[in-house]
Design an enzyme around this catalytic site. Structure first.
Site, PDB file in Angstrom:
ATOM      1  N   SER A   1       0.836  -1.202   0.000  1.00 23.43           N
ATOM      2  CA  SER A   1       0.000   0.000   0.000  1.00 23.43           C
ATOM      3  C   SER A   1       0.874   1.255   0.000  1.00 23.43           C
ATOM      4  CB  SER A   1      -0.857  -0.078   1.282  1.00 23.43           C
ATOM      5  OG  SER A   1      -1.481   1.107   1.583  1.00 23.43           O
TER       6      SER A   1
ATOM      7  N   ILE B   1       3.152   4.369   0.082  1.00 22.90           N
ATOM      8  CA  ILE B   1       4.525   4.723  -0.302  1.00 22.90           C
ATOM      9  C   ILE B   1       5.285   3.491  -0.787  1.00 22.90           C
ATOM     10  CG2 ILE B   1       6.739   5.511   0.684  1.00 22.90           C
ATOM     11  CD1 ILE B   1       5.087   7.513   2.393  1.00 22.90           C
TER      12      ILE B   1
ATOM     13  N   SER C   1       9.688  10.299   9.268  1.00 19.37           N
ATOM     14  CA  SER C   1       8.620  11.270   8.981  1.00 19.37           C
ATOM     15  C   SER C   1       9.087  12.648   9.444  1.00 19.37           C
ATOM     16  CB  SER C   1       7.379  10.857   9.777  1.00 19.37           C
ATOM     17  OG  SER C   1       6.387  11.845   9.735  1.00 19.37           O
TER      18      SER C   1
ATOM     19  N   TYR D   1       3.206   8.003  17.609  1.00 11.21           N
ATOM     20  CA  TYR D   1       3.809   8.010  16.260  1.00 11.21           C
ATOM     21  C   TYR D   1       5.071   8.872  16.251  1.00 11.21           C
ATOM     22  CZ  TYR D   1       3.981   8.506  11.133  1.00 11.21           C
ATOM     23  OH  TYR D   1       4.365   8.494   9.815  1.00 11.21           O
TER      24      TYR D   1
ATOM     25  N   LYS E   1       8.940   7.675  15.507  1.00 12.03           N
ATOM     26  CA  LYS E   1       9.663   8.179  14.335  1.00 12.03           C
ATOM     27  C   LYS E   1      10.910   8.974  14.752  1.00 12.03           C
ATOM     28  CE  LYS E   1       7.035   6.463  11.047  1.00 12.03           C
ATOM     29  NZ  LYS E   1       7.541   5.473  10.083  1.00 12.03           N
TER      30      LYS E   1
HETATM   31  N1  LIG Z   1       1.363   8.959   4.422  1.00  8.20           N
HETATM   32  C1  LIG Z   1       2.029   9.877   5.084  1.00  8.20           C
HETATM   33  O1  LIG Z   1       1.587  11.042   5.183  1.00  8.20           O
HETATM   34  C2  LIG Z   1       3.359   9.540   5.718  1.00  8.20           C
HETATM   35  C3  LIG Z   1       4.158  10.601   6.144  1.00  8.20           C
HETATM   36  C4  LIG Z   1       5.388  10.330   6.742  1.00  8.20           C
HETATM   37  C5  LIG Z   1       5.808   9.017   6.890  1.00  8.20           C
HETATM   38  N2  LIG Z   1       5.014   7.996   6.471  1.00  8.20           N
HETATM   39  C6  LIG Z   1       5.492   6.638   6.677  1.00  8.20           C
HETATM   40  O2  LIG Z   1       5.536   5.965   5.451  1.00  8.20           O
HETATM   41  C7  LIG Z   1       5.451   4.558   5.669  1.00  8.20           C
HETATM   42  C8  LIG Z   1       4.379   3.979   4.745  1.00  8.20           C
HETATM   43  O3  LIG Z   1       3.125   4.541   5.115  1.00  8.20           O
HETATM   44  P1  LIG Z   1       1.965   4.815   4.066  1.00  8.20           P
HETATM   45  O4  LIG Z   1       1.584   6.225   4.186  1.00  8.20           O
HETATM   46  O5  LIG Z   1       2.297   4.244   2.763  1.00  8.20           O
HETATM   47  O6  LIG Z   1       0.775   3.998   4.789  1.00  8.20           O
HETATM   48  P2  LIG Z   1      -0.052   2.707   4.372  1.00  8.20           P
HETATM   49  O7  LIG Z   1      -0.638   2.900   3.014  1.00  8.20           O
HETATM   50  O8  LIG Z   1      -0.962   2.452   5.514  1.00  8.20           O
HETATM   51  O9  LIG Z   1       1.046   1.570   4.277  1.00  8.20           O
HETATM   52  C9  LIG Z   1       1.541   0.949   5.429  1.00  8.20           C
HETATM   53  C10 LIG Z   1       2.225  -0.341   5.027  1.00  8.20           C
HETATM   54  O10 LIG Z   1       2.769  -0.965   6.204  1.00  8.20           O
HETATM   55  C11 LIG Z   1       2.339  -2.332   6.224  1.00  8.20           C
HETATM   56  N3  LIG Z   1       2.206  -2.830   7.591  1.00  8.20           N
HETATM   57  C12 LIG Z   1       1.407  -2.342   8.559  1.00  8.20           C
HETATM   58  N4  LIG Z   1       1.503  -3.108   9.655  1.00  8.20           N
HETATM   59  C13 LIG Z   1       2.369  -4.120   9.364  1.00  8.20           C
HETATM   60  C14 LIG Z   1       2.867  -5.247  10.067  1.00  8.20           C
HETATM   61  N5  LIG Z   1       2.469  -5.521  11.317  1.00  8.20           N
HETATM   62  N6  LIG Z   1       3.749  -6.054   9.444  1.00  8.20           N
HETATM   63  C15 LIG Z   1       4.155  -5.807   8.177  1.00  8.20           C
HETATM   64  N7  LIG Z   1       3.725  -4.756   7.461  1.00  8.20           N
HETATM   65  C16 LIG Z   1       2.838  -3.931   8.036  1.00  8.20           C
HETATM   66  C17 LIG Z   1       0.990  -2.329   5.515  1.00  8.20           C
HETATM   67  O11 LIG Z   1       0.691  -3.590   4.938  1.00  8.20           O
HETATM   68  P3  LIG Z   1      -0.258  -4.729   5.574  1.00  8.20           P
HETATM   69  O12 LIG Z   1      -1.405  -4.039   6.227  1.00  8.20           O
HETATM   70  O13 LIG Z   1      -0.617  -5.546   4.374  1.00  8.20           O
HETATM   71  O14 LIG Z   1       0.597  -5.483   6.529  1.00  8.20           O
HETATM   72  C18 LIG Z   1       1.257  -1.325   4.392  1.00  8.20           C
HETATM   73  O15 LIG Z   1       1.888  -1.964   3.305  1.00  8.20           O
HETATM   74  C19 LIG Z   1       5.139   4.396   7.150  1.00  8.20           C
HETATM   75  O16 LIG Z   1       6.327   4.095   7.852  1.00  8.20           O
HETATM   76  C20 LIG Z   1       4.614   5.755   7.542  1.00  8.20           C
HETATM   77  O17 LIG Z   1       4.780   6.033   8.906  1.00  8.20           O
HETATM   78  C21 LIG Z   1       3.797   8.231   5.882  1.00  8.20           C
END
Ligand SMILES: NC(=O)c1ccc[n+]([C@@H]2O[C@H](COP(=O)([O-])OP(=O)(O)OC[C@H]3O[C@@H](n4cnc5c(N)ncnc54)[C@H](OP(=O)(O)O)[C@@H]3O)[C@@H](O)[C@H]2O)c1
Length: 271
Positions: free
Chosen positions: A22, A24, A147, A160, A164
């Site tokens: 999903s 990023i 982040s 969070y 981070k």
């Molecule tokens: N979106 C933002 O604004 C933002 C900003 C700064 C940093 N980030 C960081 O970017 C990264 C990706 O986030 P995203 O925004 O792409 O969110 P996302 O769409 O919710 O993706 C999160 C990913 O982590 C996986 N995940 C969650 N729990 C897990 C577990 N227990 N074991 C293995 N995989 C797991 C999920 O897959 P499954 O559910 O299939 O396991 C999914 O592939 C994260 O570290 C987030 O903190 C995001």
């Protein structure tokens, strides 16, 4: 960096991406696949990993490795499998993560532990599993998604932000230990990116149902974010803020005018 240079760098490289089902991580798969990389896609949901793999430009070069990173034994078993089947990976993208939304006053300790377990301990465990292979080979690049919330504490996301911040400290230490051994460590600090992060957190019970995701909906596109990520990784940046417009100024303002940033975050809406 132009596409030809990115292709020359990433073509046929073995790249392990966590959180690949999903957001990023998913977009990273699409862009790195177009650049010719061999990918290992990890997350828990194998159906979503299959969907992402099949939507990649070169699915035959990729394999899915489902993994629950809240289970330390699963991480170690997955890394053993990768190490024995392929040897050291060229790049590890520590990207799986979970957010949280609630006031400190209303947040139970188990939420802090769960967020810290995934966003900090799981990253440490997986990194430590790939490290010996990279050290033995004298090369390898570890890229970790922290982040802007790892640089500035903001309301409603105390678990969070703590997790981070913690992973940035770990990666800084790691970089200082391995740079002279040929390894590179890049820490990504994105601002708000339009992904399913809130839905994931609601599903995981770390964000309340009523939480709005306006800031995420108004965030940068995942395509734009990954373009900045690949540029930073290709240029071996130590730490990079991934953002558009004035959002990216936050860490600079904090460094030079900390009182201003503390005043600004006090006024942030609780969403
Ligand atoms: N979106 C933002 O604004 C933002 C900003 C700064 C940093 N980030 C960081 O970017 C990264 C990706 O986030 P995203 O925004 O792409 O969110 P996302 O769409 O919710 O993706 C999160 C990913 O982590 C996986 N995940 C969650 N729990 C897990 C577990 N227990 N074991 C293995 N995989 C797991 C999920 O897959 P499954 O559910 O299939 O396991 C999914 O592939 C994260 O570290 C987030 O903190 C995001």
């Amino acid at each position: 960096m132009n596409n030809n240079k990115l292709h020359a760098l990433f073509n046929d490289k073995l790249i392990w991406i966590t959180g690949a089902s999903s957001g990023i991580g998913e977009q990273l798969c699409y862009d790195l696949s177009k650049l010719g990389a061999r990918l290992i896609l990890s997350a828990r949901r194998s159906d979503e990993l299959e969907r992402v793999k099949n939507a990649c430009a070169q699915p035959d070069k990729h394999l899915i490795l489902p993994l629950d990173m809240l289970q330390e034994a699963d991480i170690i078993a997955a890394a053993d499998k990768v190490n024995s089947q392929f040897g050291a990976v060229d790049y590890l993208f520590n990207n799986a993560g979970i957010t949280q939304r609630s006031l400190i006053n209303e947040t139970e300790t188990d939420i802090y532990r769960k967020v810290m377990e995934l966003n900090y301990f799981a990253q440490v465990t997986l990194t430590r599993q790939v490290l010996p292979g990279m050290l033995a080979r004298g090369e390898g690049h570890i890229v970790t998604t922290s982040s802007i919330a790892g640089l500035i504490g903001i309301p409603y996301r105390s678990a969070y932000c703590s997790s981070k911040h913690a992973i940035i400290g770990f990666m800084d230490s790691l970089r200082s230990e391995v740079h002279d051994k040929g390894l590179r460590v890049t820490t990504l600090c994105p601002g708000f990116v339009r992904t399913n992060i809130i839905e994931t957190a609601r599903r995981e019970g770390t964000a309340q149902e009523k939480v709005e995701d306006t800031v995420i909906k108004n965030g940068m596109s995942v395509e734009a974010a990954i373009a900045q990520v690949l540029d930073a990784v290709a240029n071996e940046k130590e730490q990079v803020v991934i953002a558009e417009g004035k959002e990216g100024m936050g860490p600079i303002i904090k460094r030079f005018f900390p009182s201003i940033i503390y005043k600004m975050v006090r006024k942030m809406a609780l969403t």
